[in-house]
Write an enzyme that holds these catalytic residues in place. Structure first.
Site, short mmCIF file in Angstrom:
data_model
loop_
_atom_site.label_atom_id
_atom_site.label_comp_id
_atom_site.label_asym_id
_atom_site.label_seq_id
_atom_site.Cartn_x
_atom_site.Cartn_y
_atom_site.Cartn_z
N GLY A 6 32.44 35.05 53.61
CA GLY A 6 31.16 34.35 53.57
C GLY A 6 30.02 35.27 53.96
O GLY A 6 30.24 36.42 54.37
N CYS B 43 37.24 38.87 55.73
CA CYS B 43 35.80 39.15 55.74
C CYS B 43 35.10 38.40 56.88
O CYS B 43 35.33 38.70 58.04
CB CYS B 43 35.20 38.85 54.37
N LEU B 44 34.25 37.43 56.58
CA LEU B 44 33.60 36.66 57.64
C LEU B 44 34.65 35.96 58.49
O LEU B 44 34.52 35.87 59.72
CB LEU B 44 32.63 35.64 57.05
N HIS C 257 38.76 42.86 51.17
CA HIS C 257 39.15 41.75 50.28
C HIS C 257 40.47 42.07 49.58
O HIS C 257 40.48 42.72 48.53
CB HIS C 257 38.05 41.51 49.24
N GLU D 122 42.22 40.17 47.85
CA GLU D 122 42.26 39.53 46.52
C GLU D 122 41.48 40.32 45.48
O GLU D 122 41.67 40.14 44.28
CB GLU D 122 41.71 38.11 46.60
#
Length: 386
Positions: free
Chosen positions: A245, A273-274, A357, A359
């Site tokens: 995010g 991440c966030l 990330h 993904e």
């Protein structure tokens, strides 16, 4: 000239930074005015996935690769239906878009989403400036341009530090997600075998993260960012996922408090991440604002224990501060670009997170094994409850 090739160049555009730098180019997409933190992304491909990543909320994205728009756009490569980025900066917009899935040119796509863009500027000069000075506030004006007004707008931007954007981009309603990864000729694969019930906190989740969880048998319930932990526990999940995010993690008290409760319940937790930064904060660490962040698809990250190096996709302007890690957190991964912390694992709870990330949409899937570790933690919990 680009104007002669695209037909869009008849509309002038400017990008003005808070330091007074002015870049003149031509408009692509919508006209008007937009403001945000200007950052650069070094990925060569995947511009539509980058644009639709909610982590770019309140940011103007500069793509360093010179030719953007070659493959057009389509409805399948969106990470989110809404573009939260406030602008796009590119060097060249090609005359033709060639791809069998192309349904709209990049110019048309931006216009349909009411997003401003500027092309035909020296993105190398802009990138060097951002590298040396750090991310700067900037204003794009397209149509009736006014340098003085654009500069005033850029300097009036409050910046991302202290800004809670997760609750702005998050879903407002709880929903189920059962689409797996995309395959040529068949589209998105449905959930084949339900193995785990997982609640995913949406702080600005990318769709490909959810798809890769579904690929591993996770039946996902996606909940708004501000959902209390009690509501999540009432769903009796096997594990909880903390999404990526935008913005500063520190103001997200609601998320930090919820994660603390889930940790106390020994719930398997995986953050990206966030979500990684929020797990760090909930565990007692601190976060910092980076100079210009990590944005690209070729970032080398090393596993601290094994020495293995993986190439990862990155998109973040904040980071967990390794020097503040408490005893309950161990560092698992570090960036080989700048040594910054990339992964953590609780030593006393089944919880871990990764800054990059895994993904990677777009980007490499070297770190996809992290999804498998989340599955292992849920399997271990299930076995202990037998």
């Amino acid at each position: 000239m680009l104007a002669q090739l695209t037909g869009a160049g008849k509309v002038p555009a400017i990008l003005v930074l808070e330091d007074g730098s002015v870049f003149r180019g031509v408009s692509i997409g919508a006209t008007g005015k937009s403001v945000g933190e200007v950052v650069f992304n070094t990925s060569i491909t995947g511009y539509q996935e980058i644009l639709t990543d909610p982590s770019y909320a309140r940011q103007i994205v500069t793509l360093t690769y010179p030719h953007i728009g070659n493959t057009g756009t389509n409805s399948e490569d969106e990470e989110c239906k809404t573009i939260w980025a406030t602008g796009l900066v590119i060097r060249d917009l090609p005359l033709l878009a060639s791809n069998f899935r192309n349904s709209q040119s990049l110019d048309q796509y931006l216009s349909s989403k009411n997003i401003l863009g500027i092309a035909d500027i020296d993105t190398r000069r802009l990138t060097r400036l951002l590298r040396d000075k750090g991310a700067l506030a900037g204003c794009i004006m397209a149509g009736d341009v006014d340098e003085a007004e654009a500069l005033e707008t850029a300097r009036g931007f409050a910046g991302l530090q202290g800004m809670d954007l997760a609750k702005e981009v998050s879903t407002k309603d709880t929903y189920q997600w059962r689409d797996g990864s995309w395959k040529l000729g068949s589209g998105y694969a449905p959930l084949a075998e339900k193995r785990f019930n997982v609640v995913a906190y949406d702080y600005g989740a990318k769709s490909n993260i959810l798809r890769m969880l579904v690929d591993r048998g996770c039946d996902l319930t996606v909940v708004p960012a501000q959902t209390p932990a009690a509501d999540v526990l009432a769903m009796n999940p096997d594990g909880v996922f903390l999404s990526n995010g935008p913005g500063d993690p520190e103001p997200c008290d609601y998320a930090i408090d919820a994660i603390k409760v889930l940790l106390n319940e020994n719930m398997p937790i995986f953050g990206i991440c966030l979500g990684h930064q929020l797990l760090a904060l909930a565990s007692g660490a601190k976060t910092i604002k980076m100079k210009f962040g990590h944005h690209g698809g070729n970032h080398p990250v090393q596993n601290v224990k094994t020495g293995e190096v993986m190439i990862t996709s990155q998109n973040h302007g904040f980071a967990a501060d390794e020097s503040t890690l408490p005893d309950c957190l161990e560092a698992t991964h570090k960036s080989l670009f700048d040594g910054s912390l990339q992964g953590i694992h609780r030593t006393d709870k089944p919880a871990f997170s990764f800054q990059g990330h895994p993904e990677a949409s777009p980007g490499p899937h070297d770190a996809a094994e992290l999804f498998d570790h989340f599955i292992e933690l849920m399997q271990q919990r299930a076995a202990s409850n037998v």
